[in-house]
Design an enzyme around this catalytic site. Structure first.
Site, PDB file in Angstrom:
ATOM      1  N   CYS A   2     -11.555  34.891  17.352  1.00 14.43           N
ATOM      2  CA  CYS A   2     -12.845  35.074  18.010  1.00 14.43           C
ATOM      3  C   CYS A   2     -12.988  36.510  18.501  1.00 14.43           C
ATOM      4  CB  CYS A   2     -12.948  34.160  19.231  1.00 14.43           C
ATOM      5  SG  CYS A   2     -12.637  32.432  18.873  1.00 14.43           S
ATOM      6  N   ARG A  27     -12.546  40.422  12.013  1.00 10.38           N
ATOM      7  CA  ARG A  27     -11.542  39.552  12.612  1.00 10.38           C
ATOM      8  C   ARG A  27     -11.626  38.132  12.046  1.00 10.38           C
ATOM      9  NH1 ARG A  27      -9.954  41.610  17.971  1.00 10.38           N
ATOM     10  NH2 ARG A  27      -9.578  39.467  18.600  1.00 10.38           N
ATOM     11  N   TRP A 109     -14.204  31.554  15.923  1.00 11.46           N
ATOM     12  CA  TRP A 109     -13.282  31.078  14.894  1.00 11.46           C
ATOM     13  C   TRP A 109     -12.797  29.735  15.418  1.00 11.46           C
ATOM     14  CZ3 TRP A 109      -7.887  30.218  14.316  1.00 11.46           C
ATOM     15  CH2 TRP A 109      -7.399  30.278  12.985  1.00 11.46           C
ATOM     16  N   ASN A 135     -12.424  33.541  24.551  1.00 10.50           N
ATOM     17  CA  ASN A 135     -11.395  33.477  23.505  1.00 10.50           C
ATOM     18  C   ASN A 135     -10.189  32.807  24.105  1.00 10.50           C
ATOM     19  OD1 ASN A 135     -12.978  34.988  21.856  1.00 10.50           O
ATOM     20  ND2 ASN A 135     -11.659  36.796  21.842  1.00 10.50           N
ATOM     21  N   GLY A 136      -9.465  32.037  23.298  1.00  9.37           N
ATOM     22  CA  GLY A 136      -8.267  31.388  23.809  1.00  9.37           C
ATOM     23  C   GLY A 136      -8.412  29.884  23.756  1.00  9.37           C
ATOM     24  N   GLU A 520       5.656  38.634   0.213  1.00  9.72           N
ATOM     25  CA  GLU A 520       4.457  39.366   0.640  1.00  9.72           C
ATOM     26  C   GLU A 520       3.426  39.394  -0.504  1.00  9.72           C
ATOM     27  OE1 GLU A 520       3.187  40.274   3.278  1.00  9.72           O
ATOM     28  OE2 GLU A 520       1.728  41.803   2.738  1.00  9.72           O
ATOM     29  N   LYS A 524      -0.317  37.888  -0.231  1.00 13.89           N
ATOM     30  CA  LYS A 524      -1.530  38.683  -0.509  1.00 13.89           C
ATOM     31  C   LYS A 524      -2.410  37.948  -1.516  1.00 13.89           C
ATOM     32  CE  LYS A 524      -1.808  41.136   2.144  1.00 13.89           C
ATOM     33  NZ  LYS A 524      -0.758  41.271   3.077  1.00 13.89           N
ATOM     34  N   GLU A 527      -3.998  34.788   0.045  1.00 16.36           N
ATOM     35  CA  GLU A 527      -4.948  35.146   1.100  1.00 16.36           C
ATOM     36  C   GLU A 527      -6.310  35.514   0.543  1.00 16.36           C
ATOM     37  OE1 GLU A 527      -3.291  37.400   5.010  1.00 16.36           O
ATOM     38  OE2 GLU A 527      -2.899  38.439   3.145  1.00 16.36           O
ATOM     39  N   HIS A 543      16.627  25.262  -8.492  1.00 14.45           N
ATOM     40  CA  HIS A 543      16.963  24.150  -7.597  1.00 14.45           C
ATOM     41  C   HIS A 543      15.702  23.409  -7.182  1.00 14.45           C
ATOM     42  CE1 HIS A 543      21.072  25.599  -7.415  1.00 14.45           C
ATOM     43  NE2 HIS A 543      20.609  26.809  -7.167  1.00 14.45           N
ATOM     44  N   LYS A 642      -7.908  38.205  11.558  1.00 11.69           N
ATOM     45  CA  LYS A 642      -7.086  39.406  11.481  1.00 11.69           C
ATOM     46  C   LYS A 642      -5.861  39.317  12.385  1.00 11.69           C
ATOM     47  CE  LYS A 642      -6.001  43.596  10.432  1.00 11.69           C
ATOM     48  NZ  LYS A 642      -5.486  43.831   9.096  1.00 11.69           N
TER      49      LYS A 642
END
Lengths: 647, 394
Positions: A2, A27, A109, A135-136, A520, A524, A527, A543, A642
């Site tokens: 948020c 964000r 968000w 926010n929170g 990574e 990417k 995402e 395995h 973000k």
């Protein structure tokens, strides 16, 4: 996550709030809204109502759409999609007097309650005269909500936030700050809030474990969750600390705090004992320019291309090739015996690479813990050094891990990009990555600079015999130009990305140092392109995951020419036998690889110790162009934020 | 009538004759005294109050956009248009049609111009071409002028019919777009305008105007820009270093003891120089470069992140970014016959070395050799002929 922004000043606030909300778009959010205090206006019958009121506009979707619901803003046509919901007027009202210089705004968000207009912030009390953005997460919101409902308060959303305006209403007797103070004493959880009340020309802002800053202007002040929101207007900011309550108006800022200092037990937060405090003003070294797209199609591509410069900034002043030394302002206290790296997401991949490098060069036991899984019981506390890695310095899980480490007596070091962020005040020592602002949700330059920072730290604690060896400092010196070399070859990666974009699943495999690089790379890809991608240590593939291999699952393999090269070739042969396409990342001049794989992405030659940098950049480009081919919203991927500032 | 406030800069070109540098960089981004050529063009425009710029980009456009971004850092506002294929100047101009003002300046992004030369153009009311009188006209468009009007432009004439040349800098009214048609070259458009009775004023300038066509032109431009710099010392300068003349040293750079630096010279940010290194005029050193002890560098451009080993001697040379040079390297300067795109030129030159190459200890480059990008040259080798990109000398 948020975003919050508020304005108190001499200008009309709506356009400023909308612009600032756009700066916070990166964000990640699903809905947005603003509330403004209106001094007086003509009613529909033409009578002037002298009592100030609050008008709220909010909706699901983009800030640009919200702007259409303000018929009174010059240059913006009334779209009529959003409607004022202040309970007094059912239709949008054209303001007859200039709008107000006091307002709050929010991008949401969703955490508590679905994505809907009624759940969008700001939220109001029953009278419609107190508006709150938050926010929170309020942990005890259900019991508070039940209590307030019994008292006769009416709730119109499913959010945890809505209890705050009602609590303030409960205590309000003309003293807004007092009412906010008392309301917050009832609340458990994390918050950054800004309160706007019809009867007051001041905003009240408060924070606990969620970031909040005050931007200082000339005859105008701002409150925001993020520096990027105010960079248009000012570079002077104050970072609020946990337990702070700030009164902000056009010409004044006053802050009181109920915390006496660092490490105060949580219980003290419930007291009403506030004292005035002075918080240091900081000047943000970022320019708005850096936070703009500058001709690039996406922030992500711009930031990928900024990496050579960002690496130079991280290295600046720290290395000497001639002396073969690294000099940092970070001290290792005597007696520290092991290092624990805590981080989340992409930062944890940087940590995993560093685990190899520190282990190899420093002969120190080192472990990586995902911050949300950080558990201090398993280690020797006083002799452990905990490094927290967070780009924003506000990642709640990492902050909590560092706090916990401190209470348990560990030495702590923060590695972050944002000057003055929360983590810099919690950890004893700080090392800045100096990447500059990153707007794309997918971390690129902040990841690479974290990695540079971790290599620098590893080198600075390595023994002189290791540092005397050829190539280490030279490798760092050459990094910017070698990364640029990968970027110069970006066009060669596009056909591979096009190919990859046709699949729905992909595997990334690596060994040793490049296993976290594979992780990574997979992160990417998923995402931003929404291709399901998994990373495996190449040896682990047989395995279990082998069952998933086949012509519909391509594999991206890190074939760096170090001691993992031969085993990697073995893995590749095993995969080929199952019919999967293999794309290898291999050094220029490695011609052997071609007979084993379907396609090769060429990486400039470099000491294998530094191969993660070049491989990562190639994988960023691969993900970017695959996402572009699939038409994905690269800078604002679905459901992602973000910096994650909620638990 | 108001003065012109917009310029269109042609910055899409590749620069064939400036290989190997232009394999990786567009011509306008070639660094001169620490900044790309294009930056001097933008600055000259900004000094004349032209703050809105349309940049026509094409070949390796990301590098231009990367560097200039929205223009804010340079005090201007830049909009970009793309010329996907670099067909010619008229074709490039056509790409900017949508964004052009009623009156605008048109300039090439790869020429260094004197801010004073542009000043009279800003007040031009009709179509105007900036011309210049000079000795050598062989590589330019020669202009025939009558009664202050351009009568004809002849590209690279074999005979010396006039010594006035076209600088490629114009003030135009929007009507020029009506004459573009399918022409590729701007000079053909000019001819067409003249033929159809449209006057083009010829405005002569005596100011500086330098064009980068061949590699040795880059050293000339470097000399010119360095002759204008003012001294500024950043970074750390150890005791015992001697600095004379106009020398600019960037932040984070360390000049170690016993270095002897004579300006004009520019040294970028985060470099390591010395101990005991000599730098003589007119030398530019990029960011993050290292020049090791007992080396001597004279009249040379050293690119970003170039590493030069100890006891090397380099003169009249250009070393592109990211190249690593071992110890005891010598780039000798002397008269050389250089072959560029099929033409021979007799010049005095050291070595021309591309990006990301590696040169071993005690190698020597003979005057005028061109070493490409990504080359690897083993120790003790004498380079006496050009090495193509990716070449190995073992």
């Amino acid at each position: 996550m948020c975003g919050i922004i508020a304005y108190a000043g001499y200008k009309e606030c709506q356009p400023i709030l909308l612009e600032s909300l756009k700066r916070l778009e990166y964000r990640g959010y699903d809905s947005c809204g603003i509330a403004v205090r209106v001094e007086s206006r003509k009613s529909r019958r033409g009578r002037i109502n002298p009592t100030p009121t609050i008008e709220v506009y909010k909706d699901v979707g983009r800030v640009g759409d919200l702007a259409k619901s303000f018929p009174q803003i010059q240059g913006l046509k009334g779209g009529g999609r959003g409607t004022p919901v202040d309970g007094q007027d059912a239709r949008p009202t054209r303001l007859q007097t200039p709008g107000s210089g006091l307002g709050i705004a929010h991008t949401r968000w969703a955490t508590h309650g679905e994505v809907s207009k009624s759940n969008a912030h700001p939220h109001l009390d029953c009278s419609g005269r107190i508006a709150v953005v938050h926010n929170g997460v309020i942990e005890n919101f259900q019991s508070l909500r039940d209590e307030l409902t019994r008292e006769g308060h009416h709730f119109s959303s499913e959010t945890d936030t809505e209890v705050i305006p009602h609590l303030i209403e409960r205590y309000y007797d003309g003293d807004l700050e007092g009412a906010v103070t008392r309301a917050l004493a009832d609340v458990r959880g994390t918050y950054a809030i800004i309160v706007l009340a019809a009867g007051h020309k001041k905003l009240v802002a408060a924070r606990r474990e969620s970031p909040l800053i005050i931007g200082i202007g000339d005859r105008e002040n701002f409150v925001a969750s993020d520096v990027a929101a105010v960079l248009d207007y000012t570079d002077r900011v104050i970072y609020l600390e946990d337990g702070d309550i700030a009164l902000v108006s056009e010409g004044s800022i006053s802050i009181t705090s109920r915390e006496s200092g660092r490490g105060t037990p949580d219980s003290r937060l419930q007291t009403l004992d506030y004292r005035p405090v002075q918080r240091e003003e900081q000047v943000i070294p970022w320019s708005l320019e850096e936070a703009q797209k500058g001709g690039y199609e996406h922030f992500m591509l711009k930031e990928i291309h900024e990496q050579p410069k960002a690496i130079e900034n991280t290295l600046s002043g720290h290395i000497s090739l001639i002396e073969r030394t690294v000099s940092l302002n970070v001290r290792k206290e005597a007696g520290l015996e092991d290092i624990v790296l805590v981080a989340c997401g992409t930062s944890s991949h940087a940590a995993l690479i560093a685990e190899y490098v520190i282990g190899k060069l420093c002969h120190l036991p080192v472990r990586v813990k995902v911050a949300s899984e950080f558990n201090c019981h398993e280690m020797a506390l006083e002799k452990t050094w905990v490094w927290g890695i967070s780009q924003s310095g506000e990642t709640l899980d990492t902050l909590r891990a560092i706090k916990k480490a401190r209470t348990l007596g560990c030495a702590t070091l923060a590695i972050t990009n944002v000057p003055g962020s929360s983590i810099t005040r919690i950890a004893e020592q700080v090392f800045y990555t100096r990447a500059g602002p990153e707007i794309g949700v997918a971390a690129t330059k902040t990841f690479l600079t974290q990695l540079v920072a971790l290599y620098l730290l590893a080198f600075s604690f390595a023994s002189p015999d290791i540092m005397n060896a050829e190539g280490l400092i030279e490798g760092l010196r050459l990094l910017p130009s070698r990364v640029r070399q990968v970027l110069d070859g970006a066009e060669g990666i596009i056909p591979h990305a096009r190919h990859l974009s046709r699949y729905d699943n992909a595997f990334f495999i690596g060994r040793g140092l490049n296993y976290p690089v594979a992780m990574e790379g997979a992160l990417k890809l998923k995402e931003i392109s929404y291709i399901h991608a998994e990373a495996y240590a190449a040896g682990e593939l047989k395995h279990g995951p082998f069952a998933l291999l086949g012509p519909s699952t391509p594999v991206v393999a890190m074939a760096t020419r170090d001691d993992t090269y031969e085993p990697m070739l073995t893995s590749i042969k095993e995969i080929k036998a199952r019919g999967s396409q293999v794309i290898a990342l291999a050094e220029e001049g490695d011609e052997d690889i071609e007979q084993f794989v379907d396609a090769v992405i060429r990486i400039p030659p470099i000491d294998p110790l530094f191969s993660p940098f070049l491989n990562s950049v190639a994988l960023q480009l691969l993900a970017y162009y695959a996402a572009k081919e699939r038409g994905c919203p690269i800078d604002l991927p679905a459901n992602l934020a973000k910096s994650v500032t909620v638990p | 009538m108001e003065r012109i406030t917009q310029a269109i800069i042609l910055a899409a070109g590749e620069g064939q004759r400036l290989k190997p540098f232009t394999r990786l960089l567009p011509k306008v981004m070639l660094p001169i005294a620490g900044n790309p050529i294009l930056q001097y063009v933008v600055e000259a425009l900004a000094q004349n109050g032209i703050r809105r710029i349309v940049m026509v980009v094409g070949y390796r456009k990301e590098q231009v956009q990367d560097y200039f971004s929205s223009g804010q850092g340079f005090g201007v506002e830049i909009n970009y248009v793309v010329q996907p294929q670099q067909l010619g100047t008229a074709h490039a101009l056509r790409q900017a049609r949508e964004l052009a003002d009623d009156r605008f300046l048109l300039v090439a992004g790869d020429n260094i111009i004197d801010p004073g030369s542009i000043r009279p153009l800003v007040n031009a009311r009709s179509n105007t071409m900036l011309i210049r009188t000079q000795e050598d006209v062989s590589k330019y468009g020669v202009v025939m002028v009558q009664d202050g009007l351009v009568r004809e432009v002849i590209e690279k004439p074999l005979e010396k019919i006039s010594n006035q040349v076209n600088t490629g800098i114009y003030a135009f009214n929007r009507e020029v777009f009506d004459f573009l048609d399918d022409e590729v070259k701007l000079t053909s458009v000019i001819q067409r305008m003249i033929a159809q009775g449209c006057d083009i004023l010829a405005l002569e300038t005596g100011g500086t105007w330098l064009d980068a066509v061949y590699p040795w032109d880059i050293l000339k431009l470097n000399n010119l820009i360095l002759s204008r710099i003012s001294p500024s010392l950043g970074g750390t300068i150890e005791d015992g270093a001697v600095i004379k003349g106009a020398v600019s040293i960037g932040d984070g750079t360390i000049i170690r003891s016993n270095c002897y630096i004579v300006g004009p010279a520019v040294i970028g940010d985060d470099c390591e120089i010395g101990p005991s290194v000599c730098i003589f005029p007119s030398t530019s050193v990029g960011n993050g470069a290292v020049i090791s002890p007992f080396s001597i560098v004279r009249n040379t451009i050293v690119g970003n992140n170039v590493l030069i080993g100890p006891s090397s001697s380099i003169q009249d040379s250009i070393i592109a970014p990211g190249t690593i040079i071992g110890s005891h390297f010598a780039a000798r300067s002397g008269e050389a016959a250089m072959m560029i795109e099929g033409e021979y030129h007799q010049v005095k030159m050291g070595a021309i070395i591309g990006s990301y190459s590696q040169i071993g200890d005690s190698a020597t480059a003979q005057p005028g050799v061109i070493i490409g990008n990504h080359c690897r040259i083993k120790a003790m080798k004498v380079i006496s002929e050009n090495i193509p990109d990716g070449g190995l000398v073992v």
